[in-house]
Design a protein around this motif. Structure first.
Motif, PDB file in Angstrom:
ATOM      1  N   PHE A   3      22.136  33.734  34.465  1.00 42.00           N
ATOM      2  CA  PHE A   3      20.853  33.378  33.886  1.00 42.00           C
ATOM      3  C   PHE A   3      21.049  32.600  32.592  1.00 42.00           C
ATOM      4  CE2 PHE A   3      20.112  37.006  36.587  1.00 42.00           C
ATOM      5  CZ  PHE A   3      18.935  36.670  37.244  1.00 42.00           C
ATOM      6  N   ILE A   4      20.159  31.679  32.341  1.00 39.93           N
ATOM      7  CA  ILE A   4      20.288  30.807  31.175  1.00 39.93           C
ATOM      8  C   ILE A   4      20.028  31.571  29.883  1.00 39.93           C
ATOM      9  CG2 ILE A   4      17.872  30.030  31.164  1.00 39.93           C
ATOM     10  CD1 ILE A   4      18.999  27.203  30.505  1.00 39.93           C
ATOM     11  N   ILE A   5      20.850  31.286  28.878  1.00 36.20           N
ATOM     12  CA  ILE A   5      20.649  31.816  27.534  1.00 36.20           C
ATOM     13  C   ILE A   5      19.883  30.796  26.702  1.00 36.20           C
ATOM     14  CG2 ILE A   5      21.808  32.509  25.406  1.00 36.20           C
ATOM     15  CD1 ILE A   5      24.045  33.663  27.084  1.00 36.20           C
ATOM     16  N   GLY A   6      20.203  29.526  26.900  1.00 35.02           N
ATOM     17  CA  GLY A   6      19.519  28.470  26.163  1.00 35.02           C
ATOM     18  C   GLY A   6      20.253  27.146  26.286  1.00 35.02           C
ATOM     19  N   SER A   7      19.645  26.094  25.754  1.00 40.35           N
ATOM     20  CA  SER A   7      20.264  24.765  25.795  1.00 40.35           C
ATOM     21  C   SER A   7      21.294  24.640  24.682  1.00 40.35           C
ATOM     22  CB  SER A   7      19.203  23.678  25.647  1.00 40.35           C
ATOM     23  OG  SER A   7      18.527  23.813  24.406  1.00 40.35           O
ATOM     24  N   LEU A   8      22.346  23.866  24.943  1.00 45.91           N
ATOM     25  CA  LEU A   8      23.412  23.630  23.978  1.00 45.91           C
ATOM     26  C   LEU A   8      23.229  22.257  23.335  1.00 45.91           C
ATOM     27  CD1 LEU A   8      26.307  24.989  26.192  1.00 45.91           C
ATOM     28  CD2 LEU A   8      25.658  25.939  23.977  1.00 45.91           C
ATOM     29  N   PRO A   9      23.493  22.132  22.046  1.00 51.53           N
ATOM     30  CA  PRO A   9      23.312  20.850  21.362  1.00 51.53           C
ATOM     31  C   PRO A   9      24.386  19.832  21.733  1.00 51.53           C
ATOM     32  CG  PRO A   9      24.290  22.439  19.875  1.00 51.53           C
ATOM     33  CD  PRO A   9      23.936  23.194  21.118  1.00 51.53           C
ATOM     34  N   ALA A  10      24.046  18.569  21.613  1.00 51.61           N
ATOM     35  CA  ALA A  10      25.004  17.488  21.856  1.00 51.61           C
ATOM     36  C   ALA A  10      25.996  17.427  20.701  1.00 51.61           C
ATOM     37  CB  ALA A  10      24.271  16.160  21.996  1.00 51.61           C
ATOM     38  N   SER A  11      27.160  16.837  20.965  1.00 54.74           N
ATOM     39  CA  SER A  11      28.180  16.692  19.924  1.00 54.74           C
ATOM     40  C   SER A  11      28.977  15.409  20.138  1.00 54.74           C
ATOM     41  CB  SER A  11      29.133  17.888  19.944  1.00 54.74           C
ATOM     42  OG  SER A  11      30.200  17.705  19.025  1.00 54.74           O
ATOM     43  N   ASN A  12      29.368  14.777  19.036  1.00 55.76           N
ATOM     44  CA  ASN A  12      30.206  13.577  19.129  1.00 55.76           C
ATOM     45  C   ASN A  12      31.626  13.859  18.649  1.00 55.76           C
ATOM     46  OD1 ASN A  12      29.672  13.859  16.383  1.00 55.76           O
ATOM     47  ND2 ASN A  12      29.629  11.647  16.020  1.00 55.76           N
ATOM     48  N   LEU A  13      31.983  15.151  18.613  1.00 59.90           N
ATOM     49  CA  LEU A  13      33.323  15.551  18.183  1.00 59.90           C
ATOM     50  C   LEU A  13      33.984  16.363  19.291  1.00 59.90           C
ATOM     51  CD1 LEU A  13      35.204  15.492  15.644  1.00 59.90           C
ATOM     52  CD2 LEU A  13      34.322  17.776  15.120  1.00 59.90           C
ATOM     53  N   PHE A  14      35.167  15.928  19.718  1.00 62.21           N
ATOM     54  CA  PHE A  14      35.908  16.651  20.758  1.00 62.21           C
ATOM     55  C   PHE A  14      37.371  16.697  20.361  1.00 62.21           C
ATOM     56  CE2 PHE A  14      38.129  17.635  24.584  1.00 62.21           C
ATOM     57  CZ  PHE A  14      37.248  18.318  25.401  1.00 62.21           C
TER      58      PHE A  14
ATOM     59  N   GLY B 232      38.727  17.416  17.675  1.00 58.28           N
ATOM     60  CA  GLY B 232      38.979  16.821  16.362  1.00 58.28           C
ATOM     61  C   GLY B 232      38.762  15.328  16.269  1.00 58.28           C
ATOM     62  N   LYS B 233      38.402  14.670  17.374  1.00 61.29           N
ATOM     63  CA  LYS B 233      38.215  13.225  17.360  1.00 61.29           C
ATOM     64  C   LYS B 233      36.741  12.870  17.499  1.00 61.29           C
ATOM     65  CE  LYS B 233      39.756   8.921  19.530  1.00 61.29           C
ATOM     66  NZ  LYS B 233      40.671   8.302  20.521  1.00 61.29           N
ATOM     67  N   ILE B 234      36.268  11.960  16.658  1.00 63.26           N
ATOM     68  CA  ILE B 234      34.884  11.500  16.740  1.00 63.26           C
ATOM     69  C   ILE B 234      34.768  10.502  17.887  1.00 63.26           C
ATOM     70  CG2 ILE B 234      33.047  10.239  15.555  1.00 63.26           C
ATOM     71  CD1 ILE B 234      34.084  11.336  12.939  1.00 63.26           C
ATOM     72  N   LEU B 235      33.812  10.744  18.774  1.00 64.39           N
ATOM     73  CA  LEU B 235      33.617   9.904  19.952  1.00 64.39           C
ATOM     74  C   LEU B 235      32.613   8.793  19.681  1.00 64.39           C
ATOM     75  CD1 LEU B 235      33.325  12.819  22.552  1.00 64.39           C
ATOM     76  CD2 LEU B 235      35.388  11.568  21.881  1.00 64.39           C
ATOM     77  N   GLY B 236      32.662   7.777  20.507  1.00 57.87           N
ATOM     78  CA  GLY B 236      31.742   6.651  20.344  1.00 57.87           C
ATOM     79  C   GLY B 236      30.305   7.044  20.614  1.00 57.87           C
ATOM     80  N   ASN B 237      30.101   7.979  21.530  1.00 55.46           N
ATOM     81  CA  ASN B 237      28.760   8.458  21.866  1.00 55.46           C
ATOM     82  C   ASN B 237      28.785   9.977  22.013  1.00 55.46           C
ATOM     83  OD1 ASN B 237      27.064   5.936  22.333  1.00 55.46           O
ATOM     84  ND2 ASN B 237      28.821   5.531  23.677  1.00 55.46           N
ATOM     85  N   PRO B 238      27.710  10.654  21.641  1.00 56.16           N
ATOM     86  CA  PRO B 238      27.667  12.111  21.760  1.00 56.16           C
ATOM     87  C   PRO B 238      27.750  12.570  23.212  1.00 56.16           C
ATOM     88  CG  PRO B 238      25.936  11.316  20.291  1.00 56.16           C
ATOM     89  CD  PRO B 238      26.502  10.118  20.984  1.00 56.16           C
ATOM     90  N   LEU B 239      28.396  13.705  23.405  1.00 52.22           N
ATOM     91  CA  LEU B 239      28.444  14.338  24.720  1.00 52.22           C
ATOM     92  C   LEU B 239      27.248  15.275  24.855  1.00 52.22           C
ATOM     93  CD1 LEU B 239      32.229  15.350  24.801  1.00 52.22           C
ATOM     94  CD2 LEU B 239      31.163  13.451  26.040  1.00 52.22           C
ATOM     95  N   PRO B 240      26.526  15.230  25.966  1.00 55.05           N
ATOM     96  CA  PRO B 240      25.404  16.147  26.148  1.00 55.05           C
ATOM     97  C   PRO B 240      25.906  17.582  26.212  1.00 55.05           C
ATOM     98  CG  PRO B 240      25.890  14.989  28.193  1.00 55.05           C
ATOM     99  CD  PRO B 240      26.705  14.329  27.123  1.00 55.05           C
ATOM    100  N   GLY B 241      25.107  18.510  25.685  1.00 56.03           N
ATOM    101  CA  GLY B 241      25.553  19.897  25.609  1.00 56.03           C
ATOM    102  C   GLY B 241      25.392  20.697  26.886  1.00 56.03           C
ATOM    103  N   GLY B 242      24.360  20.370  27.670  1.00 56.13           N
ATOM    104  CA  GLY B 242      24.077  21.182  28.850  1.00 56.13           C
ATOM    105  C   GLY B 242      23.415  22.490  28.461  1.00 56.13           C
TER     106      GLY B 242
END
Length: 306
Positions: A18-29, A31-41
């Protein structure tokens, strides 16, 4: 939220989650900053085995590529302050015979094992080539890039902050079980899904917001999985990831409570520039949670194979 997103199949046991909640997007993976944020799901919890997990997830190939391109200094930062390493070294020194073989999965640059090389035969598994070379330079015998590449068995396997990165913690633990000798031990450390801070923050907790963190266990999950595999739990210790002053603990509590209760206000402040993240270019980053490393939200467990 669409009704079809309210439940999902557990990647470990295929039970209903069962879902707990939505996860926020992030542009850090890693330790490296990405060109575009990754969706959290979304963050889910299985009603059968009690595993917490992110869904949807990237494929292993996509994750391996992200890790390979990650910042190679990420997991060596603050290594002298890691409380799980200190606890594990003390435990190994007291309970493992001199000359025992110790394999560290995700050894990075050998930071945990390096002080133990004069006592034990130390091996490591690491995907990052730069980190792997540094580990080898410190006397760590690297056994491969992935757990699947391993051959032979070991007296002890350690995995610090690894299980939250794998798509199926049960399969990971089964693989460790297959690689330890009879009477051998597995030492794991990770975040605790059932810690008070995690339960309070839910899917807006800093720990589950990191995009490389995709699975979240608890002592309850560990008890069930250990019983299934026939492993005995010898020791459990709870701790905060870093030792913090009373001032830092209080500050992080106040910031996280404010974020949890007044998310719109925090988002507004960040959009006004009160954030280190590029919220003007990527507004979704305004929802990313604050850190809470002083929380007592981790645990270390020692498992023994009969």
């Amino acid at each position: 939220m669409n009704k079809e997103h309210l439940t999902s199949a557990c990647p470990d046991c295929n039970g209903q989650a069962f879902i707990i909640g939505s996860l926020p997007a992030s542009n850090l993976f890693a330790g490296k900053i990405l060109g575009n944020p990754l969706p959290g799901g979304n963050l889910y919890k299985c009603s059968v085995c009690h595993l917490g997990f992110r869904w949807p997830q990237k494929s292993k190939r996509e994750l391996d590529l992200l890790y390979a391109n990650g910042e190679h200094e990420t997991w060596s930062k603050n290594s002298d302050r890691r409380r799980d390493w200190q606890k594990a070294r003390d435990w190994l020194g007291t309970n493992m015979a001199r000359g025992s073989s110790v394999l560290d999965i995700g050894c990075f640059d050998g930071g945990f094992l390096e002080p133990l090389t004069t006592v034990f035969r130390c091996f490591g598994v690491e995907i990052n080539s730069q980190a792997r070379s540094r580990a080898e330079a410190q006397g760590i015998m690297t056994a491969g890039k992935d757990l699947a590449e391993l051959a032979g068995t070991f007296d002890c396997i350690t995995a610090f902050d690894i299980i939250e990165h794998v798509q199926s913690p049960r399969i990971f633990l089964e693989s460790c079980f297959a690689r330890i000798k009879p009477g051998g031990r597995i030492l794991l450390s990770t975040g605790n899904l059932e810690s008070r801070s995690f339960r309070f923050m839910r899917s807006r907790y800093y720990y589950c917001a990191k995009p490389e963190h995709i699975a979240f266990i608890s002592p309850e999950w560990m008890e069930g999985c250990a019983k299934t595999l026939g492993l005995k739990i010898e020791h459990v210790a709870f701790y905060s990831h870093v030792k913090a002053t009373s001032l830092k603990k209080t500050k992080e509590i106040l910031i996280n409570v404010s974020y949890r209760i007044l998310p719109a206000l925090i988002r507004w402040a960040r959009m006004k520039g009160l954030s280190a993240k590029d919220t003007r270019r990527f507004p979704v980053l305004a929802d990313y949670p604050p850190s809470w490393t002083s929380a007592n939200d981790h645990f270390l467990v020692v498992l023994r194979k009969p």
